[in-house]
Design a protein around this motif. Structure first.
Motif, mmCIF file in Angstrom:
data_model
loop_
_atom_site.group_PDB
_atom_site.id
_atom_site.type_symbol
_atom_site.label_atom_id
_atom_site.label_comp_id
_atom_site.label_asym_id
_atom_site.label_seq_id
_atom_site.Cartn_x
_atom_site.Cartn_y
_atom_site.Cartn_z
ATOM 1 N N ARG A 658 -35.660 -9.231 6.247
ATOM 2 C CA ARG A 658 -36.802 -9.146 5.326
ATOM 3 C C ARG A 658 -36.917 -7.696 4.861
ATOM 4 O O ARG A 658 -36.968 -6.770 5.690
ATOM 5 N N LEU A 659 -36.960 -7.475 3.548
ATOM 6 C CA LEU A 659 -37.094 -6.119 3.017
ATOM 7 C C LEU A 659 -37.705 -6.187 1.634
ATOM 8 O O LEU A 659 -37.716 -7.246 0.996
ATOM 9 N N ASP A 660 -38.230 -5.058 1.191
ATOM 10 C CA ASP A 660 -38.804 -5.009 -0.152
ATOM 11 C C ASP A 660 -38.152 -3.957 -1.045
ATOM 12 O O ASP A 660 -38.433 -3.899 -2.234
ATOM 13 N N ASP A 661 -37.272 -3.139 -0.475
ATOM 14 C CA ASP A 661 -36.566 -2.164 -1.287
ATOM 15 C C ASP A 661 -35.421 -1.589 -0.463
ATOM 16 O O ASP A 661 -35.614 -1.255 0.708
ATOM 17 N N GLY A 662 -34.250 -1.476 -1.082
ATOM 18 C CA GLY A 662 -33.123 -0.885 -0.389
ATOM 19 C C GLY A 662 -32.173 -1.931 0.152
ATOM 20 O O GLY A 662 -32.088 -3.058 -0.348
ATOM 21 N N THR A 663 -31.455 -1.559 1.225
ATOM 22 C CA THR A 663 -30.433 -2.430 1.810
ATOM 23 C C THR A 663 -30.555 -2.456 3.325
ATOM 24 O O THR A 663 -30.740 -1.410 3.964
ATOM 25 N N VAL A 664 -30.466 -3.646 3.885
ATOM 26 C CA VAL A 664 -30.442 -3.847 5.327
ATOM 27 C C VAL A 664 -29.177 -4.628 5.661
ATOM 28 O O VAL A 664 -28.816 -5.573 4.937
ATOM 29 N N SER A 665 -28.503 -4.260 6.735
ATOM 30 C CA SER A 665 -27.267 -4.951 7.099
ATOM 31 C C SER A 665 -27.279 -5.397 8.546
ATOM 32 O O SER A 665 -28.040 -4.877 9.375
ATOM 33 N N LEU A 666 -26.422 -6.378 8.839
ATOM 34 C CA LEU A 666 -26.235 -6.915 10.187
ATOM 35 C C LEU A 666 -24.759 -6.802 10.542
ATOM 36 O O LEU A 666 -23.889 -7.105 9.722
ATOM 37 N N ASP A 667 -24.484 -6.398 11.793
ATOM 38 C CA ASP A 667 -23.102 -6.243 12.230
ATOM 39 C C ASP A 667 -22.549 -7.478 12.915
ATOM 40 O O ASP A 667 -21.327 -7.660 12.983
ATOM 41 N N GLY A 668 -23.409 -8.326 13.474
ATOM 42 C CA GLY A 668 -22.885 -9.508 14.138
ATOM 43 C C GLY A 668 -23.929 -10.247 14.940
ATOM 44 O O GLY A 668 -25.020 -9.729 15.211
ATOM 45 N N LEU A 669 -23.605 -11.486 15.306
ATOM 46 C CA LEU A 669 -24.473 -12.327 16.123
ATOM 47 C C LEU A 669 -23.601 -13.111 17.092
ATOM 48 O O LEU A 669 -22.625 -13.746 16.685
ATOM 49 N N THR A 670 -23.943 -13.049 18.373
ATOM 50 C CA THR A 670 -23.238 -13.831 19.380
ATOM 51 C C THR A 670 -24.233 -14.706 20.118
ATOM 52 O O THR A 670 -25.425 -14.378 20.197
ATOM 53 N N ALA A 671 -23.764 -15.824 20.645
ATOM 54 C CA ALA A 671 -24.626 -16.726 21.402
ATOM 55 C C ALA A 671 -23.860 -17.273 22.592
ATOM 56 O O ALA A 671 -22.667 -17.594 22.487
ATOM 57 N N HIS A 672 -24.538 -17.385 23.709
ATOM 58 C CA HIS A 672 -23.937 -17.871 24.946
ATOM 59 C C HIS A 672 -24.968 -18.742 25.663
ATOM 60 O O HIS A 672 -26.168 -18.618 25.453
ATOM 61 N N ARG A 673 -24.481 -19.617 26.513
ATOM 62 C CA ARG A 673 -25.394 -20.455 27.292
ATOM 63 C C ARG A 673 -24.998 -20.444 28.755
ATOM 64 O O ARG A 673 -23.887 -20.040 29.123
ATOM 65 N N ALA A 674 -25.932 -20.902 29.556
ATOM 66 C CA ALA A 674 -25.690 -20.959 30.990
ATOM 67 C C ALA A 674 -24.630 -22.009 31.307
ATOM 68 O O ALA A 674 -24.445 -22.973 30.562
#
Length: 674
Positions: A658-674
């Motif tokens: 969520r942003l209103d001006d400029g740039t936001v970035s994401l490098d990655g998402l990992t998920a694990h379970r028991a």
């Protein structure tokens, strides 16, 4: 709910300080009580001499030093003080928690609050959770009914978050736990209290007389109950709403205290003193009723509190107050009275707790508490006979925010007490024998003792299972999703929450969103959580250098109108959570997470933000480059139950920007379970 009024009863007759002889005379004229329809009656093998009655009077938010018996010279509590002189006063009695609901759960179960599922005060029905004390947890009626007891609650329950529908159908209501009678218990959320009729949280309760004061009403109900059940063993919990905020009392009585010398000098509070005087009169009426019926020698009468005082100056020299695990928040009065059955004029320094009350009642009834409780029987401390209770440590776990207090836990072992904060593992050690005010942290002087107590506390926290394990391969070994965005967004759905979609790009393994006006996008993966014990870890990238919104999220989403996401706002270094169901944002009842403002920074190398799912709750952890830190827990069971496989199958692991001006970035998402 029931309400019983003897013919001709008035508040003056029942409350106004009448003598034991007068009470005996008027009660003797009352007709014998008919058996309660749910009373199973005598059972085979029941001892010929019936077990003693148990009456527990709890006062809400009563600090240790508010009673005359504990040294207060402004408040007037002569009847309670008399019980202390004639009975046993505990100097080191503790509430099982620093707040009401968990302590009340401990009282009726004999278990630590974390084992009951109630660790915080329960909020009103608009809370996202649906917490309640499950009827599957054995409580007072289950424990004492086999010994011939009838049981009753008069007053505050506060062990459910449901306040709509028929009272006896609400989850966790006291009837569901087997209480035979429930009188003057809240029908609506108690909020800040209400002490004069009509009661906002008991709209269906008619007054017994004009201008009725709630504490007096509970007193009259208690006297009536004791009279009706004088020929059978009973457990009665008189659970006061006083002296909880907002303070209110009869105006004439407040004026009397305002006129006393020192009325305007801290920590004296005339309104609280007036409220406490009515509680004292209530206790006096109960004692007189028991004596008038010849039941005093067959009844253990206990007076205590659900947590320490909210007004910290009144707790001095103890540190802190309500909501804290320092002594001011958990050390409470406990006075025990039973002529011939409790040591008279005795001061007992053995540490005891709310969790001990039910095991004690069972012991006195002729049962064996054994290992079914966390508490122990303190009957030998009352009588001065038999083996003294064997207990290693007392534990407290409060994984919540209230006021400015952060989640923390504590253990007392002998004279020493260790306090540990969940966020950073900071520990403090105090010698309560020499420093009851906990002014001097001696952890550095005693590293061996500190390590030992911390290990015991951590073992207890693990044993009660109050927190999910932080992210890591040991707890979550099965990989479900490992996304570095090198393959673009082929496995992702882009869901706009706002009309503005901004610009989405994937370059060099980094997902970026650029915008010049408010933009909120949810990126939903194609992987559903395979268990309700799982974790998603977001690796944030760069944040916007302009505007007022540069927020990233991690969690689960069904679509743009249904999601549970933890958020990190970089401009404010603020964390929180958003639960959206059917397009409506549900955040009512959330803990005051602004306590964390300015303390989380996810811009450093290796910073990570985690969403840890367990059952109906999810917990936020952050790694600012120093390892995982506990942040907060969101319980959403009342609106979104991810423990249900059918519900969970509709949701996918997700990230959001969520942003209103400029740039936001994401490098990655990992998920694990028991």
């Amino acid at each position: 709910m029931s309400s019983h009024v003897p013919a001709g009863a008035t508040r003056r007759r029942f409350i106004g300080g009448v003598s034991g002889a007068a009470v005996a005379a008027q009660l003797a004229a009352a007709p014998p009580a008919a058996p309660h329809p749910r009373d199973p009656g005598p059972r085979p093998g029941r001892p010929r001499r019936r077990p003693p009655n148990i009456v527990v009077v709890t006062v809400d938010d009563l600090g240790l030093y508010e009673l005359g018996a504990y040294g207060n010279t402004f408040n007037e509590t002569p009847r309670i003080d008399r019980l202390a002189r004639e009975g046993t006063l505990f100097t080191d009695a503790y509430a099982a928690a620093p707040l009401c609901s968990p302590t009340r759960a401990a009282l009726v179960t004999g278990r630590y609050p974390a084992r009951t599922g109630i660790t915080d005060f329960l909020r009103g029905e608009n809370a996202a959770s649906d917490k309640h004390l499950s009827p599957s947890v054995p409580t007072v009626p289950d424990v004492l009914r086999p010994y011939g007891y009838t049981t009753a609650l008069i007053g505050k329950w506060h062990l459910t978050e449901t306040y709509s529908g028929p009272y006896e159908q609400r989850p966790g209501n006291p009837y569901a736990h087997g209480f035979d009678e429930v009188i003057a218990s809240e029908q609506k959320y108690i909020a800040d209290g209400d002490y004069f009729h009509p009661y906002s949280f008991m709209p269906d309760l008619p007054a017994r007389e004009p201008g009725e004061h709630l504490t007096d009403r509970l007193a009259a109900e208690a006297a009536d109950y004791i009279t009706r059940h004088r020929d059978e063993s009973f457990f009665l919990h008189v659970s006061n709403y006083a002296v909880h905020t907002a303070l209110d009392a009869p105006a004439d009585l407040v004026a009397e205290y305002e006129a006393k010398p020192g009325a305007d000098a801290p920590p004296n509070r005339p309104v609280l003193a007036a409220m406490l005087e009515r509680v004292d009169a209530q206790v006096g009426l109960i004692a007189d009723t028991l004596a008038g019926l010849g039941l005093d020698r067959d009844t253990l009468l206990l007076v205590t509190a659900d947590n320490g005082g909210a007004h910290r100056p009144a707790n001095a020299p103890l540190r802190g107050g309500k909501g804290e695990l320092y002594e001011g928040g958990i050390r409470v009065p406990l006075i025990a009275h039973r002529p011939g059955g409790v040591r008279a004029g005795h001061r007992e320094a053995t540490p005891v707790s709310t969790i001990d009350l039910l095991p004690t009642a069972l012991d006195l009834a002729g049962g064996r508490p054994g290992g079914r409780f966390d508490g122990v029987s303190i009957a030998p401390l009352l009588t001065g006979t038999g083996r003294r209770p064997e207990r290693g440590e007392l534990f407290w776990v409060y994984p919540h925010f209230i006021g400015r207090t952060h989640p923390h836990a504590a253990v007392r072992s002998g004279r020493h007490k260790l306090v540990r904060y969940f966020r950073d593992g900071r520990t403090e050690l105090y010698d309560l024998a020499h420093d009851p005010g906990e002014t001097t942290d001696i952890a550095a002087r005693h590293p061996g003792l500190t390590r030992a107590l911390r290990a015991r506390l951590e073992a207890h926290i693990a044993d009660v299972g109050v927190l999910p394990a932080p992210p890591g391969a040991r707890a979550y070994p099965v990989t479900e999703l490992e996304e570095t965005f090198d393959g673009g967004l082929a496995r992702w759905s882009v869901l706009p929450v706002t009309p503005e979609a901004g610009t989405v790009a994937v370059d060099g393994g980094r997902l970026s969103v650029s915008a010049r006006r408010m933009t909120h996008l949810v990126f939903r993966s194609d992987v559903a959580p395979g268990s309700d014990e799982a974790v998603a870890v977001l690796a944030p990238g760069a944040f916007a250098e302009a505007g007022t919104q540069d927020t990233v999220f991690v969690g689960v989403a069904q679509d743009a109108a249904n999601y549970l996401l933890f958020r990190y706002h970089n401009g404010l270094h603020r964390v929180g959570w958003d639960l959206r169901v059917g397009g409506r944002l549900i955040t009512a009842g959330a803990e005051p997470l602004d306590n964390l403002d300015g303390t989380v920074d996810l811009t450093g190398p290796g910073a990570r933000f985690a969403f840890v799912l367990r059952g109906t709750a999810a917990t936020a952890y952050a790694d600012q480059g120093r390892g995982w830190e506990y942040l907060f827990t969101a319980d959403t069971g009342g609106a979104l139950d991810l423990s249900d496989p059918v519900v969970r199958a509709r949701y996918r692991w997700a990230a959001s920007v969520r942003l209103d001006d400029g740039t936001v970035s994401l490098d990655g998402l990992t998920a694990h379970r028991a």
